[in-house]
Design a protein around this motif. Structure first.
Motif, short mmCIF file in Angstrom:
data_model
loop_
_atom_site.label_atom_id
_atom_site.label_comp_id
_atom_site.label_asym_id
_atom_site.label_seq_id
_atom_site.Cartn_x
_atom_site.Cartn_y
_atom_site.Cartn_z
N PRO A 122 0.82 -1.22 0.00
CA PRO A 122 0.00 0.00 0.00
C PRO A 122 0.85 1.27 0.00
O PRO A 122 2.03 1.27 0.36
N ALA A 123 0.23 2.36 -0.45
CA ALA A 123 0.80 3.72 -0.38
C ALA A 123 2.07 3.87 -1.22
O ALA A 123 2.95 4.67 -0.88
N GLY A 124 2.21 3.12 -2.31
CA GLY A 124 3.36 3.26 -3.19
C GLY A 124 4.58 2.50 -2.78
O GLY A 124 5.63 2.62 -3.44
N PHE A 125 4.51 1.70 -1.72
CA PHE A 125 5.65 0.89 -1.29
C PHE A 125 5.70 -0.42 -2.08
O PHE A 125 4.69 -0.89 -2.60
N SER A 126 6.87 -1.02 -2.12
CA SER A 126 7.04 -2.34 -2.74
C SER A 126 8.17 -3.07 -2.04
O SER A 126 9.14 -2.45 -1.56
N ALA A 127 8.04 -4.38 -1.98
CA ALA A 127 9.07 -5.25 -1.42
C ALA A 127 9.74 -6.01 -2.56
O ALA A 127 9.07 -6.50 -3.47
N HIS B 74 36.75 -22.91 -12.67
CA HIS B 74 37.81 -22.29 -13.47
C HIS B 74 38.97 -23.27 -13.55
O HIS B 74 39.26 -23.99 -12.58
N PRO B 75 39.68 -23.32 -14.70
CA PRO B 75 40.78 -24.29 -14.83
C PRO B 75 41.99 -24.00 -13.96
O PRO B 75 42.75 -24.92 -13.63
N SER B 76 42.21 -22.73 -13.55
CA SER B 76 43.45 -22.44 -12.82
C SER B 76 43.28 -21.43 -11.69
O SER B 76 44.28 -21.10 -11.04
N LEU B 77 42.10 -20.93 -11.40
CA LEU B 77 41.89 -19.96 -10.33
C LEU B 77 41.03 -20.56 -9.22
O LEU B 77 40.49 -21.66 -9.34
N GLN B 78 40.93 -19.81 -8.12
CA GLN B 78 40.11 -20.22 -6.98
C GLN B 78 38.68 -20.50 -7.41
O GLN B 78 38.06 -19.73 -8.14
N THR B 79 38.13 -21.63 -6.97
CA THR B 79 36.74 -21.99 -7.27
C THR B 79 35.94 -22.05 -5.98
O THR B 79 36.49 -22.09 -4.87
N GLY B 80 34.62 -22.09 -6.11
CA GLY B 80 33.78 -22.17 -4.93
C GLY B 80 32.33 -21.85 -5.24
O GLY B 80 31.94 -21.65 -6.41
N ASP B 81 31.52 -21.79 -4.16
CA ASP B 81 30.09 -21.49 -4.28
C ASP B 81 29.81 -20.14 -3.64
O ASP B 81 30.45 -19.74 -2.66
N ARG B 82 28.83 -19.45 -4.20
CA ARG B 82 28.44 -18.15 -3.66
C ARG B 82 26.92 -18.10 -3.51
O ARG B 82 26.18 -18.45 -4.43
N VAL B 83 26.48 -17.63 -2.34
CA VAL B 83 25.05 -17.44 -2.07
C VAL B 83 24.81 -15.96 -1.81
O VAL B 83 25.50 -15.34 -1.00
N VAL B 84 23.83 -15.38 -2.52
CA VAL B 84 23.49 -13.97 -2.37
C VAL B 84 22.00 -13.87 -2.05
O VAL B 84 21.17 -14.52 -2.70
N ALA B 85 21.68 -13.06 -1.05
CA ALA B 85 20.29 -12.72 -0.75
C ALA B 85 20.22 -11.22 -0.53
O ALA B 85 20.91 -10.68 0.34
N TYR B 86 19.39 -10.55 -1.30
CA TYR B 86 19.31 -9.09 -1.22
C TYR B 86 17.83 -8.69 -1.16
O TYR B 86 17.22 -8.38 -2.18
N PRO B 87 17.22 -8.67 0.03
CA PRO B 87 15.86 -8.15 0.17
C PRO B 87 15.90 -6.63 0.34
O PRO B 87 16.85 -6.07 0.90
N SER B 88 14.86 -5.96 -0.14
CA SER B 88 14.80 -4.50 -0.02
C SER B 88 13.35 -4.05 -0.06
O SER B 88 12.46 -4.75 -0.54
N VAL B 89 13.15 -2.84 0.47
CA VAL B 89 11.84 -2.19 0.44
C VAL B 89 12.04 -0.80 -0.18
O VAL B 89 12.99 -0.09 0.18
N SER B 90 11.16 -0.42 -1.09
CA SER B 90 11.29 0.87 -1.75
C SER B 90 9.94 1.58 -1.78
O SER B 90 8.88 0.96 -1.64
N TRP B 91 10.02 2.89 -1.95
CA TRP B 91 8.81 3.70 -2.05
C TRP B 91 8.93 4.54 -3.32
O TRP B 91 9.96 5.15 -3.59
#
Length: 748
Positions: free
Chosen positions: A395-400, A411-428
């Protein structure tokens, strides 16, 4: 069952016969004007100076004979008309008009019911009509010529023997297509010539035992125009065959005969369905005479709607070796194919009340074509990547909003691994006609599970950063006079504030992150890095001001002026050197008139008191086929070539144009010169000639592919109106990329 006799025809012939007999008794030499009954559909009317014979059997007409029936009109010196069969024999000279088609000749045997018969020594002019009309937007082309004999094979269908044909206007016989026999089917819009050869100003150019060509703009199977090119890659001839398998399937098969590398076969298959579409293209060279090896290329694209919100996408490119495009590609292919994308993705879209979301499962790998690659030149592979993006209106122009991403980097020759990203936000979002304000608050959480690498054990790295930003702007306008005309002048100030705490990220590898180039768009982003591996610390404010002058008579943006700068209120530990503010950005552009276009940008480093880069371009284009442009680029430390990672000072002058120099003659050219290296980067020069029913282009191109290598190529293209182009299929793409605003000077 016998065909009913047309009553009006019988009455017309009887009346004509009676009147002709009376006139003959009065004055056998005087021509008679016969009354012409109003014809009805499917009925014929005959008029002539003299008519005799037996009614209902055969009538003989002489002198200014005219027979009309529906859209058919036949004129001749004499006529034998067989009423029972509705068939006519005419001579010593005839003229037959069928719709837009006109055929003249010596003698004619013709069935007016079935549109069939034979004419001798025909001279013809035919245009697409009926079901064989040109496709929307395609020009109507008239085919004219002469032959030894013409067979009428039905409505809008012909076969001509010993023919020569052209699409040139009457009086212009620049080229002819000669053929032993030619079928012209205007119902399907297809022409087929057998034992055909092309004559261009009396010179034979090409012989083929079989050739088909379009009579309109519709697709059809058959040989396409051949390709000729020569240069550093050798002299090559290719002859593509287009197979129109179905309205939604087609294929093109092309043999290439190259004097330097050997014989190559390429093929492309395209398909289109309501739920999926795509293409498969390959080039196969079994034995390259230069490298003594087999070489090939593959390009596959596919997109499909699987239903219930599920879709699939595939984009796969691969070549046999790192120098493939250097040997077989043009300037664009060499520059744009350093890393070949090999990607497949599965998307699931879902919606709910007031919101939507998209989940994506992707695998992505690259084939790197750098000749001597360093580890950093090879991009990481995503094996796999799972992401989910969603938003919910409040309501009122907000959004989640929510952005999540789980990726395994390989990668054949560099550091490898797993990455997890979570980016919640609220805007008006507060938008009005006079301005807007859009605050946003979110938290970026990232976790890395890194594999053992160069003696180190497996480890975990985490990072949590709150991010706050506010984007706000105002809009002012007023009427004003600019360049002597009424304009709307706008003033658009804009502020963008970002706050992100500093955090040490030196132990986090760079999987998919690089520094974004500074420009106006980047000034209004939260992070100066691409990807998620680096998030800059920020307490910064971007200020910008834009002013536009909009012509109120036609809506053209005559002038746009913009200035922007970012101010830093604290240091960013992700930067090796910090400044109190970013470089100052300026730009000016606009359509100064309908013929003049101006573009420019300027970046100034106030901390060092030096200009980082600027670009100025002016283009003049008063009409299609008339364009001239000049551009100057300066960079204090720039990438010197698209194909090289080498950087340094850059100063380049780029002049290009297409311009008529005489009646029907155009000059084309480009000269891109490096003032630092004192040598040209690219040179292109040539001519175009448009004769109305044919055009020709010839030009040479020489360009730098890397600091030590230069390639050259010569192109020749002959284009015949209605029959396409004889020459390189890449000619138009080459000219459009080299000359801003280039337009084809095709014969219409």
């Amino acid at each position: 069952m016998p065909k009913p006799k047309p009553t009006t025809l019988a009455l017309a012939l009887a009346a004509a016969f009676a009147l002709n007999a009376q006139a003959a008794r009065a004055d056998a030499s005087a021509p008679i004007a016969l009354p012409t009954p109003k014809p009805q559909t499917g009925q014929a009317v005959v008029t002539a100076d003299h008519i005799d014979g037996e009614n209902e059997v055969v009538l003989h007409a002489k002198g200014q004979v005219v027979v009309t029936r529906d859209d058919q009109k036949m004129e001749s010196n004499w006529l034998d008309y067989y009423q029972e069969k509705n068939r006519a024999k005419a001579g010593d000279h005839f003229r037959l008009t069928r719709g837009k088609d006109v055929i003249t000749g010596t003698t004619l045997d013709y069935d007016m019911d079935n549109y069939t018969g034979t004419g001798m020594q025909p001279v013809f002019s035919m245009s697409p009509h009926g079901e064989g009309k040109p496709a929307a937007g395609a020009p109507a082309i008239t085919m004219r010529g002469d032959a030894r004999q013409i067979d009428f094979q039905g409505q809008n269908q012909y076969r001509v023997y010993g023919s020569r044909m052209t699409t040139c206007d009457p009086g212009d016989d620049a080229w002819y297509l000669h053929a032993g026999s030619t079928d012209l089917d205007y119902n399907r819009g297809v022409g087929v010539a057998r034992h055909a050869w092309m004559q261009f100003y009396g010179v034979p150019l090409l012989y083929t035992p079989w050739l088909d060509f379009p009579l309109n703009g519709n697709r059809k199977s058959g040989f396409l125009t051949p390709t000729f090119k020569t240069g550093s890659a050798g002299t090559e001839f290719s002859l593509p065959y287009y197979w129109n398998i179905a309205p939604n399937y087609d294929a093109t098969i092309t043999p290439h005969f190259n004097t330097k590398h050997g014989n190559m076969l390429s093929g492309e298959f395209r398909y289109l369905q309501p739920d999926y579409s795509g293409s498969i293209y390959t080039e196969q060279l079994p034995h390259d005479k230069v490298t003594d090896s087999a070489r090939n290329a593959w390009y596959v694209t596919h997109s499909q709607n699987l239903g219930h919100g599920l879709s699939f996408y595939l984009n796969y490119s691969a070549v046999s070796d790192r120098t493939y495009f250097t040997d077989f590609g043009d300037q664009v292919a060499i520059a744009s194919n350093v890393n070949l994308n090999q990607e497949a993705a599965l998307n699931y879209g879902l919606g709910w009340r007031g919101g939507s979301g998209t989940a994506t499962l992707r695998v992505q790998h690259y084939q790197n074509l750098t000749l001597n690659p360093q580890p950093g030149d090879i991009p990481y592979a995503r094996m796999p990547q799972l992401s989910f993006v969603a938003n919910q209106n409040l309501p009122a122009g907000f959004s989640a909003n929510l952005i999540t991403d789980l990726t395994r980097f390989d990668h054949p020759s560099l550091q490898t691994g797993d990455r997890v990203v979570a980016y919640p936000s609220v805007s008006w979002n507060f938008d009005r006609s006079w301005g807007f304000i859009r605050p946003k608050l979110g938290v970026n959480f990232t976790e890395y599970n890194l594999n053992a690498f160069q003696g180190t054990a497996r480890s975990t790295q985490t990072r949590s950063l709150p991010i706050f930003s506010t984007d706000a702007g105002l809009y002012f306008d007023r009427d004003t006079n600019f360049l002597g005309k009424d304009h709307l002048m706008t003033l658009e100030p804009r502020l963008f504030y970002v706050s992100i705490p500093n955090k040490d990220q030196s132990k986090i590898p760079l999987f998919d992150t690089s520094v974004n180039d500074l420009n106006f768009a980047q000034l209004f982003t939260e992070n100066r890095f691409s990807g998620y591996d680096r998030i800059n610390g920020a307490d910064q404010l971007t200020t910008a001001l834009t002013s536009r002058f909009i012509d109120q008579t036609n809506g053209l943006e005559r002038l746009r002026l913009a200035v922007g700068k970012r101010f830093y209120f604290k240091d960013d530990i992700t930067q090796s050197a910090n400044q109190p503010s970013s470089d100052l950005l300026l730009s000016a552009a606009g359509d100064l008139s309908r013929t003049w276009r101006f573009d420019s940008s300027y970046q100034y480093n106030q901390e060092l008191g030096v200009t980082e880069r600027y670009n100025v371009q002016m283009r003049y284009s008063p009409a299609p086929g008339k364009v001239a442009s000049v551009r100057y680029r300066y960079g204090r430390n720039e990438q010197l070539l698209d194909t090289s990672s080498e950087t340094g000072p850059l100063r380049q002058v780029d002049v290009a144009g297409q311009w008529p120099i005489a009646q029907r003659w155009y000059a084309i050219g480009r000269y891109n010169y490096s003032l630092i290296e004192r040598k040209p980067i690219e040179r292109l020069a040539g001519f175009e000639y448009n004769d109305g029913c044919w055009s020709a282009r010839v030009f040479g191109q020489r360009y730098v592919t890397d600091p030590q290598t230069t390639k050259n190529a010569w192109f020749l293209q002959l284009e015949l109106r209605g029959l396409g182009a004889l020459g390189s299929g890449s000619v138009q793409d080459t000219l459009r990329l080299a000359i801003p605003g280039y337009t084809k000077t095709n014969p219409q």
